[in-house]
Write a protein that holds these residues in place. Structure first.
Motif, short mmCIF file in Angstrom:
data_model
loop_
_atom_site.label_atom_id
_atom_site.label_comp_id
_atom_site.label_asym_id
_atom_site.label_seq_id
_atom_site.Cartn_x
_atom_site.Cartn_y
_atom_site.Cartn_z
N THR A 204 0.85 -1.19 0.00
CA THR A 204 0.00 0.00 0.00
C THR A 204 0.88 1.24 0.00
OG1 THR A 204 -1.73 -1.15 1.25
CG2 THR A 204 -1.81 1.26 1.22
N THR A 205 0.60 2.17 -0.91
CA THR A 205 1.42 3.37 -1.03
C THR A 205 0.55 4.63 -0.95
OG1 THR A 205 2.95 2.18 -2.49
CG2 THR A 205 3.14 4.58 -2.42
N SER B 243 3.97 0.68 2.59
CA SER B 243 3.99 -0.44 3.52
C SER B 243 3.83 -1.74 2.74
CB SER B 243 2.85 -0.32 4.54
OG SER B 243 2.78 -1.47 5.35
N ASP B 244 4.71 -2.71 3.05
CA ASP B 244 4.60 -4.02 2.41
C ASP B 244 3.99 -5.05 3.35
OD1 ASP B 244 6.60 -4.47 4.23
OD2 ASP B 244 8.16 -4.94 2.75
N ILE C 155 6.74 4.52 -8.69
CA ILE C 155 6.03 4.75 -7.43
C ILE C 155 4.53 4.76 -7.69
CG2 ILE C 155 5.63 6.39 -5.55
CD1 ILE C 155 8.49 7.37 -5.92
N PRO C 156 3.80 3.78 -7.14
CA PRO C 156 2.34 3.76 -7.31
C PRO C 156 1.67 4.72 -6.34
CG PRO C 156 3.01 1.89 -6.01
CD PRO C 156 4.28 2.63 -6.37
N THR C 157 0.38 4.96 -6.54
CA THR C 157 -0.40 5.81 -5.65
C THR C 157 -1.72 5.13 -5.34
OG1 THR C 157 0.57 7.82 -6.64
CG2 THR C 157 -1.40 8.10 -5.29
N ASP C 158 -1.79 4.45 -4.21
CA ASP C 158 -3.06 3.87 -3.78
C ASP C 158 -3.94 4.93 -3.14
OD1 ASP C 158 -2.68 0.90 -4.26
OD2 ASP C 158 -0.92 1.30 -3.02
N HIS C 159 -3.30 5.86 -2.44
CA HIS C 159 -4.02 6.95 -1.77
C HIS C 159 -3.27 8.25 -2.05
CE1 HIS C 159 -6.50 4.11 0.51
NE2 HIS C 159 -5.39 3.45 0.78
N LEU C 160 -4.02 9.28 -2.44
CA LEU C 160 -3.43 10.60 -2.70
C LEU C 160 -4.06 11.61 -1.75
CD1 LEU C 160 -1.66 12.48 -4.52
CD2 LEU C 160 -3.74 12.84 -5.90
N VAL C 161 -3.21 12.33 -1.01
CA VAL C 161 -3.67 13.34 -0.06
C VAL C 161 -2.85 14.61 -0.25
CG1 VAL C 161 -4.00 13.94 2.36
CG2 VAL C 161 -4.33 11.57 1.62
N SER C 162 -3.53 15.74 -0.31
CA SER C 162 -2.81 17.01 -0.45
C SER C 162 -3.27 17.98 0.62
CB SER C 162 -3.03 17.62 -1.84
OG SER C 162 -4.39 17.98 -2.02
N VAL C 163 -2.39 18.94 0.93
CA VAL C 163 -2.70 19.98 1.91
C VAL C 163 -2.03 21.27 1.45
CG1 VAL C 163 -0.70 19.41 3.35
CG2 VAL C 163 -2.65 20.58 4.38
N ALA D 95 20.78 5.06 -8.30
CA ALA D 95 20.43 4.93 -6.88
C ALA D 95 18.94 5.17 -6.66
CB ALA D 95 21.24 5.92 -6.05
N THR D 96 18.33 6.00 -7.51
CA THR D 96 16.89 6.27 -7.39
C THR D 96 16.10 4.97 -7.56
OG1 THR D 96 17.26 8.45 -8.39
CG2 THR D 96 14.98 7.67 -8.23
N ALA D 97 16.41 4.26 -8.65
CA ALA D 97 15.71 3.00 -8.93
C ALA D 97 16.00 1.96 -7.86
CB ALA D 97 16.12 2.48 -10.31
N ASP D 98 17.24 1.94 -7.37
CA ASP D 98 17.61 0.95 -6.35
C ASP D 98 16.79 1.14 -5.07
OD1 ASP D 98 19.45 -0.11 -8.08
OD2 ASP D 98 21.19 0.91 -7.18
N VAL D 99 16.64 2.39 -4.62
CA VAL D 99 15.91 2.67 -3.38
C VAL D 99 14.43 2.32 -3.54
CG1 VAL D 99 15.13 4.51 -1.83
CG2 VAL D 99 17.53 4.38 -2.52
N ILE D 100 13.86 2.67 -4.67
CA ILE D 100 12.45 2.37 -4.91
C ILE D 100 12.22 0.86 -4.94
CG2 ILE D 100 10.59 2.52 -6.62
CD1 ILE D 100 11.68 5.30 -7.33
N ALA D 101 13.11 0.14 -5.61
CA ALA D 101 12.97 -1.31 -5.68
C ALA D 101 13.19 -1.96 -4.30
CB ALA D 101 13.97 -1.88 -6.69
N ALA D 102 14.16 -1.45 -3.54
CA ALA D 102 14.44 -2.00 -2.21
C ALA D 102 13.25 -1.81 -1.27
CB ALA D 102 15.68 -1.33 -1.62
N ALA D 103 12.48 -0.76 -1.49
CA ALA D 103 11.29 -0.52 -0.67
C ALA D 103 10.14 -1.44 -1.06
CB ALA D 103 10.84 0.93 -0.80
N GLY D 104 10.29 -2.13 -2.19
CA GLY D 104 9.24 -3.04 -2.64
C GLY D 104 8.19 -2.39 -3.50
N MET D 105 8.53 -1.23 -4.09
CA MET D 105 7.55 -0.53 -4.91
C MET D 105 7.77 -0.79 -6.38
SD MET D 105 6.96 3.25 -3.18
CE MET D 105 8.66 3.56 -2.68
N SER D 106 6.66 -0.88 -7.09
CA SER D 106 6.64 -0.89 -8.55
C SER D 106 5.23 -0.45 -8.95
CB SER D 106 6.96 -2.27 -9.13
OG SER D 106 5.97 -3.21 -8.75
N CYS D 107 5.11 0.11 -10.13
CA CYS D 107 3.82 0.67 -10.53
C CYS D 107 3.27 -0.06 -11.74
CB CYS D 107 3.96 2.16 -10.83
SG CYS D 107 2.38 2.95 -11.15
N ALA D 108 2.05 -0.59 -11.59
CA ALA D 108 1.41 -1.32 -12.68
C ALA D 108 0.60 -0.39 -13.58
CB ALA D 108 0.51 -2.40 -12.10
#
Length: 320
Positions: free
Chosen positions: A62-63, A103-104, A148-156, A306-319
């Motif tokens: 969930t992102t 969160s994974d 980076i996917p977006t399951d929930h989008l919140v702005s302020v 390094a950008t791609a490495d950190v995103i992948a290490a967090a377990g994120m990918s966008c379908a």
């Protein structure tokens, strides 16, 4: 001997339930009232959150994507147009701060994405901050292109952020050295751990050209292209601590929830329960997403390996 007409102690007539004690009835009544108030509260709070139509994207886990906007349409209480500018001076809204919470199921990663990162959405590319000028969907699509996917989008917006901070009672932040930035309205003349209000916390996040007090003179601070993203991380860390501290103090939690829901805009699929659940997550420290250095004398920055490495290490990918 005539049988006694009285009932033995501890017994009752067959088929009858023993009467509940006054304490039990009171406890049940209070519990029912609290449940009812919670349901009513969530309904009322949900109605205070503004909604935006956007097609969210999916990926593992969930992102959440949390965006701080710089719209001048509504300024913080007590702020002047001379300090922030008007909608004529600065039309529209940019994604000034972008935080990604993923969160994974086993752990949570929080990334602060530099606003000047150049991203591609479809056949267009541009700075992440400017993507919001084309609407929230453009920002969601740009982040998806990065993985980076977006399951929930919140702005302020500016005023909403300051109001939320003030509702928590202010934030405890550690200031390494006295710092100021007149353009952002920032002035902290002392170093060390200190309590700041909403307008000061906002100024810390918005500061782009800070000065430090050295030998009694204000001098430009060393240039740090990640300075704004780092400051956003520090302030959000402190804000999360304050919000989670109210979870055991319902009277304070109510005040914070009221301020937050009145300040936030969320996608149509994000409920008040979702927002309440996010407040209980163990977020941990905020990490600035590594990207390339600024190009020449511009603000432009591009993704790096390094950008791609950190995103992948967090377990994120966008379908998508």
């Amino acid at each position: 001997m005539t049988p006694s007409s009285t009932t033995d102690a501890g017994q009752d007539s067959p088929g009858r339930r023993p009467p509940r004690s006054r304490a039990v009835r009171w406890a049940l009544a209070v519990t029912a009232a609290l449940v009812l108030l919670t349901v009513v509260d969530l309904a009322v709070l949900a109605g205070r959150v503004d909604r935006v139509a956007v097609s969210t994207t999916t990926g593992p886990g969930t992102t959440w994507v949390l965006v701080g906007l710089d719209s001048r349409a509504v300024l913080p209480a007590g702020a002047s147009a001379e300090q922030f500018g008007t909608t004529d001076d600065v039309p529209g809204a940019r994604a000034d701060v972008v935080l990604v919470v993923h969160s994974d199921g086993d752990g949570t990663t929080v990334l602060s994405v530099p606003r000047d990162l150049v991203l591609t959405a479809g056949e267009t590319s541009g700075r992440l901050a400017l993507s919001w000028l084309d609407g929230p969907q453009a920002t969601v699509d740009s982040l998806c292109g990065l993985g980076i996917p977006t399951d929930h989008l919140v702005s302020v917006d500016l005023a909403g952020f300051a109001e939320i901070v003030d509702a928590t009672g202010g934030l405890a932040v550690d200031v390494p050295a006295p710092v100021r930035d007149p353009a952002a309205g920032l002035e902290l003349t002392e170093a060390g751990l200190q309590q700041v209000d909403g307008r000061t916390a906002l100024a810390m996040v918005r500061s782009r050209h800070p000065e430090q007090l050295v030998g009694g003179r204000w001098v430009p601070a060393p240039v740090d292209p990640d300075g704004r993203a780092s400051a956003a991380g520090q302030v959000v860390d402190a804000l999360v601590d304050r919000v989670q501290g109210t979870l055991t103090r319902p009277w304070e939690l109510q005040r914070v929830a009221w301020a937050a829901t009145g300040a936030l805009t969320a996608d149509e699929g994000t409920s008040a329960r979702d927002l309440a659940a996010l407040a209980t997550w163990d977020l941990g420290p905020v990490t600035v997403l590594p990207v390339g250095d600024p190009v020449d004398d511009t603000l432009l920055r591009f993704p790096s390996p390094a950008t791609a490495d950190v995103i992948a290490a967090a377990g994120m990918s966008c379908a998508g």
